[in-house]
Scaffold this motif. Structure first.
Motif, PDB file in Angstrom:
ATOM      1  N   THR A  52      40.417  65.355 -80.662  1.00 46.71           N
ATOM      2  CA  THR A  52      39.795  64.086 -81.040  1.00 46.71           C
ATOM      3  C   THR A  52      40.820  62.956 -81.080  1.00 46.71           C
ATOM      4  OG1 THR A  52      40.036  64.781 -83.338  1.00 46.71           O
ATOM      5  CG2 THR A  52      37.901  65.134 -82.311  1.00 46.71           C
ATOM      6  N   THR A  53      41.930  63.165 -81.767  1.00 49.14           N
ATOM      7  CA  THR A  53      42.929  62.111 -81.906  1.00 49.14           C
ATOM      8  C   THR A  53      43.585  61.792 -80.572  1.00 49.14           C
ATOM      9  OG1 THR A  53      43.333  62.883 -84.159  1.00 49.14           O
ATOM     10  CG2 THR A  53      44.933  61.358 -83.222  1.00 49.14           C
ATOM     11  N   ALA A  54      43.845  62.805 -79.756  1.00 51.31           N
ATOM     12  CA  ALA A  54      44.450  62.565 -78.443  1.00 51.31           C
ATOM     13  C   ALA A  54      43.573  61.653 -77.596  1.00 51.31           C
ATOM     14  CB  ALA A  54      44.683  63.890 -77.721  1.00 51.31           C
ATOM     15  N   ASN A  55      42.274  61.934 -77.576  1.00 61.76           N
ATOM     16  CA  ASN A  55      41.374  61.091 -76.795  1.00 61.76           C
ATOM     17  C   ASN A  55      41.282  59.689 -77.374  1.00 61.76           C
ATOM     18  OD1 ASN A  55      39.888  62.621 -74.504  1.00 61.76           O
ATOM     19  ND2 ASN A  55      39.970  64.096 -76.167  1.00 61.76           N
ATOM     20  N   MET A  56      41.356  59.586 -78.690  1.00 60.22           N
ATOM     21  CA  MET A  56      41.275  58.272 -79.320  1.00 60.22           C
ATOM     22  C   MET A  56      42.520  57.443 -79.039  1.00 60.22           C
ATOM     23  SD  MET A  56      39.092  56.544 -81.054  1.00 60.22           S
ATOM     24  CE  MET A  56      39.399  54.790 -81.281  1.00 60.22           C
ATOM     25  N   ILE A  57      43.681  58.056 -78.991  1.00 63.97           N
ATOM     26  CA  ILE A  57      44.907  57.321 -78.667  1.00 63.97           C
ATOM     27  C   ILE A  57      44.815  56.730 -77.263  1.00 63.97           C
ATOM     28  CG2 ILE A  57      47.383  57.547 -78.189  1.00 63.97           C
ATOM     29  CD1 ILE A  57      47.478  59.655 -80.446  1.00 63.97           C
ATOM     30  N   ALA A  58      44.421  57.557 -76.300  1.00 60.76           N
ATOM     31  CA  ALA A  58      44.363  57.099 -74.911  1.00 60.76           C
ATOM     32  C   ALA A  58      43.237  56.094 -74.694  1.00 60.76           C
ATOM     33  CB  ALA A  58      44.204  58.286 -73.976  1.00 60.76           C
ATOM     34  N   LEU A  59      42.040  56.405 -75.203  1.00 60.42           N
ATOM     35  CA  LEU A  59      40.906  55.519 -74.988  1.00 60.42           C
ATOM     36  C   LEU A  59      41.096  54.204 -75.730  1.00 60.42           C
ATOM     37  CD1 LEU A  59      38.192  55.551 -73.475  1.00 60.42           C
ATOM     38  CD2 LEU A  59      37.115  56.301 -75.604  1.00 60.42           C
ATOM     39  N   GLY A  60      41.655  54.269 -76.940  1.00 64.86           N
ATOM     40  CA  GLY A  60      41.934  53.049 -77.681  1.00 64.86           C
ATOM     41  C   GLY A  60      42.949  52.172 -76.975  1.00 64.86           C
ATOM     42  N   THR A  61      43.963  52.798 -76.387  1.00 65.34           N
ATOM     43  CA  THR A  61      44.957  52.031 -75.630  1.00 65.34           C
ATOM     44  C   THR A  61      44.315  51.347 -74.434  1.00 65.34           C
ATOM     45  OG1 THR A  61      46.767  53.487 -76.302  1.00 65.34           O
ATOM     46  CG2 THR A  61      47.088  52.218 -74.278  1.00 65.34           C
ATOM     47  N   LEU A  62      43.454  52.055 -73.723  1.00 63.81           N
ATOM     48  CA  LEU A  62      42.782  51.458 -72.574  1.00 63.81           C
ATOM     49  C   LEU A  62      41.895  50.295 -73.006  1.00 63.81           C
ATOM     50  CD1 LEU A  62      42.173  51.436 -69.569  1.00 63.81           C
ATOM     51  CD2 LEU A  62      40.457  53.224 -69.958  1.00 63.81           C
ATOM     52  N   ALA A  63      41.168  50.459 -74.108  1.00 57.24           N
ATOM     53  CA  ALA A  63      40.317  49.370 -74.604  1.00 57.24           C
ATOM     54  C   ALA A  63      41.147  48.148 -74.970  1.00 57.24           C
ATOM     55  CB  ALA A  63      39.511  49.846 -75.807  1.00 57.24           C
ATOM     56  N   LEU A  64      42.295  48.368 -75.564  1.00 60.40           N
ATOM     57  CA  LEU A  64      43.166  47.242 -75.919  1.00 60.40           C
ATOM     58  C   LEU A  64      43.754  46.579 -74.674  1.00 60.40           C
ATOM     59  CD1 LEU A  64      44.919  48.845 -78.994  1.00 60.40           C
ATOM     60  CD2 LEU A  64      43.552  46.750 -79.049  1.00 60.40           C
ATOM     61  N   LEU A  65      44.107  47.376 -73.674  1.00 56.19           N
ATOM     62  CA  LEU A  65      44.614  46.798 -72.425  1.00 56.19           C
ATOM     63  C   LEU A  65      43.556  45.942 -71.747  1.00 56.19           C
ATOM     64  CD1 LEU A  65      46.581  49.890 -71.050  1.00 56.19           C
ATOM     65  CD2 LEU A  65      47.573  47.732 -71.850  1.00 56.19           C
ATOM     66  N   GLU A  66      42.280  46.297 -71.947  1.00 58.49           N
ATOM     67  CA  GLU A  66      41.186  45.501 -71.390  1.00 58.49           C
ATOM     68  C   GLU A  66      40.845  44.304 -72.277  1.00 58.49           C
ATOM     69  OE1 GLU A  66      39.368  46.066 -68.414  1.00 58.49           O
ATOM     70  OE2 GLU A  66      41.118  47.329 -68.025  1.00 58.49           O
ATOM     71  N   ASN A  67      41.440  44.242 -73.461  1.00 56.61           N
ATOM     72  CA  ASN A  67      41.246  43.121 -74.388  1.00 56.61           C
ATOM     73  C   ASN A  67      42.627  42.618 -74.816  1.00 56.61           C
ATOM     74  OD1 ASN A  67      38.126  42.989 -75.356  1.00 56.61           O
ATOM     75  ND2 ASN A  67      38.719  45.111 -74.909  1.00 56.61           N
ATOM     76  N   PRO A  68      43.353  41.949 -73.922  1.00 52.99           N
ATOM     77  CA  PRO A  68      44.760  41.624 -74.180  1.00 52.99           C
ATOM     78  C   PRO A  68      44.994  40.745 -75.403  1.00 52.99           C
ATOM     79  CG  PRO A  68      43.935  40.522 -72.194  1.00 52.99           C
ATOM     80  CD  PRO A  68      42.913  41.525 -72.580  1.00 52.99           C
ATOM     81  N   ASP A  69      44.011  39.923 -75.791  1.00 52.02           N
ATOM     82  CA  ASP A  69      44.196  39.118 -77.000  1.00 52.02           C
ATOM     83  C   ASP A  69      44.288  39.998 -78.242  1.00 52.02           C
ATOM     84  OD1 ASP A  69      41.483  39.805 -76.582  1.00 52.02           O
ATOM     85  OD2 ASP A  69      40.819  38.233 -77.963  1.00 52.02           O
ATOM     86  N   GLN A  70      43.475  41.053 -78.289  1.00 48.37           N
ATOM     87  CA  GLN A  70      43.517  41.974 -79.417  1.00 48.37           C
ATOM     88  C   GLN A  70      44.776  42.844 -79.373  1.00 48.37           C
ATOM     89  OE1 GLN A  70      40.964  41.814 -81.904  1.00 48.37           O
ATOM     90  NE2 GLN A  70      40.750  39.959 -80.668  1.00 48.37           N
ATOM     91  N   LEU A  71      45.191  43.223 -78.174  1.00 46.29           N
ATOM     92  CA  LEU A  71      46.430  43.988 -78.022  1.00 46.29           C
ATOM     93  C   LEU A  71      47.613  43.178 -78.537  1.00 46.29           C
ATOM     94  CD1 LEU A  71      48.067  46.389 -77.006  1.00 46.29           C
ATOM     95  CD2 LEU A  71      48.051  45.359 -74.737  1.00 46.29           C
ATOM     96  N   ALA A  72      47.650  41.875 -78.216  1.00 49.51           N
ATOM     97  CA  ALA A  72      48.754  41.018 -78.656  1.00 49.51           C
ATOM     98  C   ALA A  72      48.788  40.913 -80.183  1.00 49.51           C
ATOM     99  CB  ALA A  72      48.627  39.640 -78.024  1.00 49.51           C
ATOM    100  N   LEU A  73      47.617  40.790 -80.805  1.00 46.07           N
ATOM    101  CA  LEU A  73      47.563  40.723 -82.271  1.00 46.07           C
ATOM    102  C   LEU A  73      48.151  41.979 -82.899  1.00 46.07           C
ATOM    103  CD1 LEU A  73      43.990  39.263 -82.977  1.00 46.07           C
ATOM    104  CD2 LEU A  73      46.172  38.191 -83.547  1.00 46.07           C
ATOM    105  N   LEU A  74      47.788  43.122 -82.359  1.00 53.17           N
ATOM    106  CA  LEU A  74      48.255  44.388 -82.914  1.00 53.17           C
ATOM    107  C   LEU A  74      49.734  44.612 -82.623  1.00 53.17           C
ATOM    108  CD1 LEU A  74      47.678  47.023 -84.355  1.00 53.17           C
ATOM    109  CD2 LEU A  74      46.699  47.926 -82.240  1.00 53.17           C
ATOM    110  N   ARG A  75      50.153  44.266 -81.435  1.00 54.60           N
ATOM    111  CA  ARG A  75      51.563  44.468 -81.035  1.00 54.60           C
ATOM    112  C   ARG A  75      52.500  43.617 -81.888  1.00 54.60           C
ATOM    113  NH1 ARG A  75      51.580  42.337 -75.779  1.00 54.60           N
ATOM    114  NH2 ARG A  75      51.998  40.350 -76.814  1.00 54.60           N
ATOM    115  N   ASP A  76      52.087  42.413 -82.233  1.00 55.07           N
ATOM    116  CA  ASP A  76      52.997  41.463 -82.871  1.00 55.07           C
ATOM    117  C   ASP A  76      52.936  41.473 -84.390  1.00 55.07           C
ATOM    118  OD1 ASP A  76      53.662  40.732 -80.298  1.00 55.07           O
ATOM    119  OD2 ASP A  76      52.316  38.999 -80.251  1.00 55.07           O
TER     120      ASP A  76
END
Length: 409
Positions: A249-273
């Motif tokens: 479960t967690t493995a799939n969530m890490i990968a799928l969550g990363t892909l969702a964030l890459l498709e939403n770069p504004d949200q990725l930037a908020l989390l990264r910074d």
């Protein structure tokens, strides 16, 4: 998509089949047919692989009500249980997850302590160390890299192996058998054989721990066997459940969550910074709400007649609770199809609800917090190395995610 809804009492062959297909090009969203039903504001019926016609529940409030109702059963051996796959004669339950109280509560209590909040928080430095070491290896290696194999899968596998006392060197064995167990398209005999292999492996491991115990969960259960509270097979089945749930479960969530964030770069930037742990925790819950990898729905069967949402679920009728659509209920989460890591998403039902709520949710949250907050900060240029249309999604399993996620930076 045109509405596929039918009157609740219509049991003809034209009922929508379940699981329903996602819309093309919308891999993060629930199927349109579930949206139709949720908008209609009532319960409906669907048709399963075996021709049975259980109820499907799509509204958040109705889902929580039924999952918390003692008049519904999680026991897959009860008549009317809406099984997602054929069940072989003589097959057992996967430990307490598919049992009812009081047996469910008795077995669950024996493994609750290691997943308590303080015990899990004490693991944060160790999870951080594993995360950093995996990223170090990625940085030192070639690009592009498959994030699933290089990071998303080994991180929770290493953590759950340490917690249970399972040698990580055996990860190829238990990961391959886990894949069989969670694939809906596998023949029941093959699934039963994989379950048997895992149970035999865990039972042998428990036997060895009886002679040479360590500071881990399985060693702690050996004393229960010696006291006559558990059989070696029950411990093995607990180990199978925790091992599979703890990494898949967690493995799939890490990968799928990363892909969702890459498709939403504004949200990725908020989390990264951010350096704010509250925002990181909020991001984890929002991604759990937005994605919900347990996409086949939680399965139950009514023990008594239950009135809900203007319908009566009769005793012996199956119930499916697809949490992915419950987490997109606009009555609870405004603008639900938007990923917003600042949202208060704590009422999501990604971990279920009621007595069967996910035992390992505290550990899963910690692993996701560490993974998301570290990966994007250390790899600020992280980006996909393949288009969304070329990424293979797990439409055939009971756990949703991606088989591969090529990335570079």
């Amino acid at each position: 998509m045109a509405s596929t809804l039918r009157p609740a009492d219509e049991l003809g062959s034209d009922l929508p089949e379940f699981p329903m297909a996602r819309a093309a090009g919308c891999p993060f969203d629930p199927p349109p047919g579930l949206r139709d039903q949720q908008r209609a504001g009532r319960l409906g019926k669907v048709r399963l692989w075996d021709g049975s016609t259980p109820w499907v529940v799509t509204r958040h409030a109705d889902q929580r009500t039924l999952l918390g109702d003692p008049r519904v059963s999680a026991d897959l051996h009860r008549p009317g249980y809406p099984s997602p796959v054929p069940i072989s004669p003589g097959s057992g339950s996967i430990s307490f997850i598919l049992m009812d109280d009081p047996e469910h509560a008795r077995l669950r209590r024996m493994v609750t302590a290691p997943f308590a909040f303080k015990r899990v928080e004490a693991m944060r430095p160790a999870v951080q160390k594993i995360t950093d070491e995996l990223i170090d290896t990625m940085l030192a290696g070639p690009r592009p890299v498959d994030l699933v194999q290089a990071f998303a899968l080994p991180l929770p596998s290493l953590v759950i192996c340490e917690l249970l006392g399972v040698p990580y060197g055996d990860h190829d064995f238990f990961q391959e058998n886990s894949k069989v167990l969670i694939n809906r398209e596998v023949a029941p005999e093959e699934r039963m054989a994989a379950s048997g292999r895992l149970a035999a492996y865990l039972e042998d491991l428990v036997g060895r721990k009886g002679a040479d115990p360590a500071d881990d969960l399985l060693s702690g259960l050996v004393g229960r066997v010696e006291a006559g509270e558990l059989s070696p097979n029950e411990v093995a089945q607990m180990g199978v459940l925790l091992l599979i749930a703890g990494h898949e479960t967690t493995a799939n969530m890490i990968a799928l969550g990363t892909l969702a964030l890459l498709e939403n770069p504004d949200q990725l930037a908020l989390l990264r910074d951010t350096d704010d742990p509250k925002l990181v925790a909020s991001a984890v819950d929002e991604l759990l709400r937005y994605l919900n990898i347990t996409h086949s729905g939680r399965r139950r069967v009514a023990l008594e007649d239950i009135e809900i949402a203007g319908e009566v679920i009769r005793a012996g009728e199956g119930i499916i609770v697809p949490n992915d659509i419950g987490n997109r209920d606009p009555d609870v989460f405004p603008d639900p199809d938007r990923l917003d890591i600042r949202r208060d998403a704590r009422r999501h039902v990604a971990f279920g609800f009621g007595v069967h709520q996910c035992l390992g949710q505290t550990l899963a949250r910690l692993e996701l917090q560490v993974a998301y907050s570290t990966l994007y900060r250390r790899l600020p240029g992280l980006r996909p190395a393949a288009g969304l249309a070329d990424i293979p999604f797990k439409h055939d399993g009971s756990v949703y995610g991606v088989y591969e996620l090529p990335v570079t930076w």
